[in-house]
Design an enzyme around this catalytic site. Structure first.
Site: not given
Length: 481
Positions: A136-138, A328
């Site tokens: 997941h990009h999180a 991120n």
């Protein structure tokens, strides 16, 4: 024995954006290997190392706002499907692409850490076997995940050494650098002009971003829109030396060249689509240019906000108060693409460089990052995610470029043939990712199949545009001799 769970830390604003409704964003990294994959090596490696990484050993809280540390059963995250040779057929490439495509409609299990690995011992045109890493990009952006990959591999030429990537510091170039011998008054005037231009560009970019959030949409083209949740992926490998040749000859950056090549490819691809549409409507033009005039076609170009890049800095990402932080720490700029037919392919390069030079002379990307954090803290997650999602809805594509290892690397002695990153979970029908690896540039595209049913043709356009630019430069160099 029940799993150990303890509450850890809240998600960053960007991590909350990527797991919000309407933008449940995941990163997919396809790694091709030159030999068949030993599943036991991967399982043993994960058992010894995954608990050391806080993001890959944490799950989301029920409200999606915090990370909760938990024990990880790696067997729950590693999949080795039984592959029917009749099902696969003779085209291993299509089998792998279809397999990854099916993953996009299977959500990650939120009761566990948000990642999984799929091992496909399938021969393709570029590799003997393929591993698909989905996270997941999180959990982190592309630069963070690349640091983790490099920390898990070694140089193929020396299996005792870690791989390296380019180490540099981002420094904003100014028009008055190198003028130390000039008078203080002259330098002061240049500094004032530089600062004024920087402020002006930032203000202009801010109002453009605000307009995009509120109402400013890209022109409806055959590449705009999309209705399918499922995404298709494919990649193409080109020569990094060719890109460097063009970079040196035109005094540009690799990123400028990639954007110029992308502009040329999208122009050619769209022109073919409009030509086909005109033929179906009986309105074919006598000239070769079928593109409408004044197309608004924009890309969200990812920007890494870290000041230091390089393997040593990336390996320290997880250290407390690290200046090259894990997570991120990224933003984007809205990049207007020049969609037109040019007789000289080098025009696409000059247009890309001109636009990017202006974007670099602006605090647009940092402003987006800071504004997102402010909105999340003051107005809440729903409003913050909705505001961030609006530019995605109102632009046409996303582009990113990641610097990979400079030399060939191996995992437990198995040489890696290529690394192809992509992503899914957002509303744009086209995403383009570039990643350099040794002397290769890997071009990965993710598409909505209802909008782009023939992604390999788009990759053909990118490859042909690169060849045309190289040929044009060689022809001009020959004519001067």
């Amino acid at each position: 024995m029940p799993k150990r769970e303890e509450e850890e830390e809240p998600l960053s604003p960007m991590a909350r954006v990527f797991q919000s409704p309407g933008m449940d964003n995941c990163i997919v990294i396809t790694i091709g290997f030159k030999e068949k994959i030993n599943v036991d090596f991967i399982l043993n490696d994960l058992k010894h190392n995954v608990s050391k990484h806080p993001r890959f050993s944490s799950k989301l809280s029920d409200n999606g706002a915090k990370w909760i540390k938990t024990d990880v059963d790696v067997e729950d995250h590693v999949f080795t499907p039984n592959i029917d040779s009749e099902e696969m057929g003779e085209d291993g490439e299509s089998f792998v692409d279809d397999y990854i495509s099916r993953l996009t409609v299977i959500p990650l299990d939120r009761s566990r850490p948000l990642w999984d690995i799929h091992i496909l011992n399938v021969k393709t045109s570029d590799a003997e076997a393929v591993t698909v890493i989905r996270s997941h990009h999180a959990l982190g952006d592309g630069v963070s995940l690349m640091s983790l990959l490099l920390a898990s591999t070694r140089k193929t030429s020396n299996l005792d050494e870690f791989p390296t990537i380019i180490t540099s510091s981002k420094r904003r170039k100014t028009v008055f650098q190198g003028l130390t011998n000039k008078g203080w008054f002259f330098r002061s005037i240049l500094a004032i002009c530089y600062a004024a231009k920087l402020i002006w560009n930032t203000i202009a970019d801010f109002f453009l971003l605000l307009a995009t959030i509120l109402f400013l949409k890209d022109t409806e083209t055959p590449l705009k829109g999309g209705v399918s949740v499922q995404k298709n992926f494919c990649h193409r490998i080109v020569s990094l030396d060719d890109l460097k040749l063009i970079k040196t000859a035109t005094n540009m950056t690799i990123n400028d060249v990639l954007l110029g090549v992308t502009q040329a490819a999208l122009s050619g691809y769209l022109n073919r689509l409009y030509d086909k549409k005109n033929a179906e409507d009986g309105t074919s033009k006598s000239n070769r240019n079928n593109l409408p005039s004044k197309l608004r076609f924009r890309a969200g170009v990812a920007v890494n906000l870290r000041h230091n890049i390089g393997f040593k800095a990336l390996a320290d990402m997880m250290a407390k108060d690290s200046k090259c932080r894990w997570g991120n720490y990224m933003s984007f700029i809205i990049f207007p693409m020049s969609i037109s037919l040019e007789t000289d392919p080098l025009v696409y390069l000059s247009k890309a460089k001109s636009t990017m030079d202006r974007k670099k002379h602006s605090f647009h990307s940092a402003l987006v990052y800071l504004t997102t954090g402010f909105v999340f803290k003051t107005l809440g997650a729903k409003v913050g995610a909705a505001l961030f999602n609006r530019p995605v809805l109102h632009t046409t594509t996303s582009i990113s470029n990641i610097v990979g290892p400079m030399e060939k690397i191996s995992f437990h002695g198995n040489p890696i043939a290529y690394i192809a990153p992509s992503s899914y979970g957002h509303s744009q029908p086209l995403v383009i990712h570039f990643l350099s690896y040794a002397k290769k540039m890997v071009i990965s595209i993710g598409v909505d199949p209802t909008v782009i049913p023939d992604p390999h043709k788009l990759l053909d356009e990118i490859e042909e545009s690169l060849k045309a630019m190289k040929a044009s430069l060689c022809e001009k160099a020959y004519s001067r001799t």
